[in-house]
Motif scaffolding. Structure first.
Motif, PDB file in Angstrom:
ATOM      1  N   GLU A  88       0.915  -1.022   0.028  1.00  0.00           N
ATOM      2  CA  GLU A  88       0.056  -0.134   0.018  1.00  0.00           C
ATOM      3  C   GLU A  88       0.744   1.179  -0.138  1.00  0.00           C
ATOM      4  OE1 GLU A  88      -3.408   2.318   2.721  1.00  0.00           O
ATOM      5  OE2 GLU A  88      -2.725   0.371   3.240  1.00  0.00           O
ATOM      6  N   SER A  92       1.224   4.172  -3.006  1.00  0.00           N
ATOM      7  CA  SER A  92       1.040   5.395  -2.591  1.00  0.00           C
ATOM      8  C   SER A  92       2.223   6.365  -2.916  1.00  0.00           C
ATOM      9  CB  SER A  92       0.653   5.874  -1.149  1.00  0.00           C
ATOM     10  OG  SER A  92       0.684   6.875  -0.679  1.00  0.00           O
ATOM     11  N   SER A  96       2.486   9.366  -5.524  1.00  0.00           N
ATOM     12  CA  SER A  96       2.854  10.662  -5.171  1.00  0.00           C
ATOM     13  C   SER A  96       4.162  11.138  -6.036  1.00  0.00           C
ATOM     14  CB  SER A  96       3.200  10.803  -3.771  1.00  0.00           C
ATOM     15  OG  SER A  96       1.904  10.370  -2.995  1.00  0.00           O
TER      16      SER A  96
END
Length: 126
Positions: A88, A92, A96
């Motif tokens: 996860e 992410s 980003s």
């Protein structure tokens, strides 16, 4: 007592200070974030460091550091997160990274190429 999750409380305190007072000195929030990361490193919580770096570089650091440097941390962090099994946080960080690269002035065609490469790499992990 102090445990590794205390560091996230420190980071969220910095984030909270940033949100409740628009005139808050961002350098102070940045320092709180650095303290949180240092606490994790001191406690040798290697499995949580990628999570902290992801949050730190997407919430606070880009207000103080050049966005290009936060993007490069996120690029490296996605691999670090996979090494500790945190898919996860890896995803992410990858998202980003692509976003901050674009906001940092990287050409849109280059961003698209990197985004596709990152997506293919992440799909290849599974």
């Amino acid at each position: 007592g102090i445990c590794s999750y205390t560091a996230f409380g420190v980071l969220y305190t910095a984030t909270f200070l940033q949100k409740i007072d628009e005139n808050q000195d961002m350098n102070a929030c940045y320092q709180w974030g650095k303290i949180a990361l240092l606490l994790l490193e001191t406690l040798e919580a290697k499995d949580l460091i990628p999570n902290m770096k992801a949050k730190q570089n997407t919430i606070i650091n880009f207000w103080v550091e050049p966005i290009q440097s936060t993007a490069s941390v996120l690029r490296d962090n996605r691999k670090d997160a996979l090494m500790v099994g945190d898919v996860e946080v890896s995803m992410s960080s990858a998202i980003s990274y692509c976003r901050q690269s674009f906001f940092g002035g990287v050409n849109l065609a280059v961003c698209e190429k990197e985004s596709v490469a990152v997506a293919q790499e992440m799909v290849g992990q599974f």
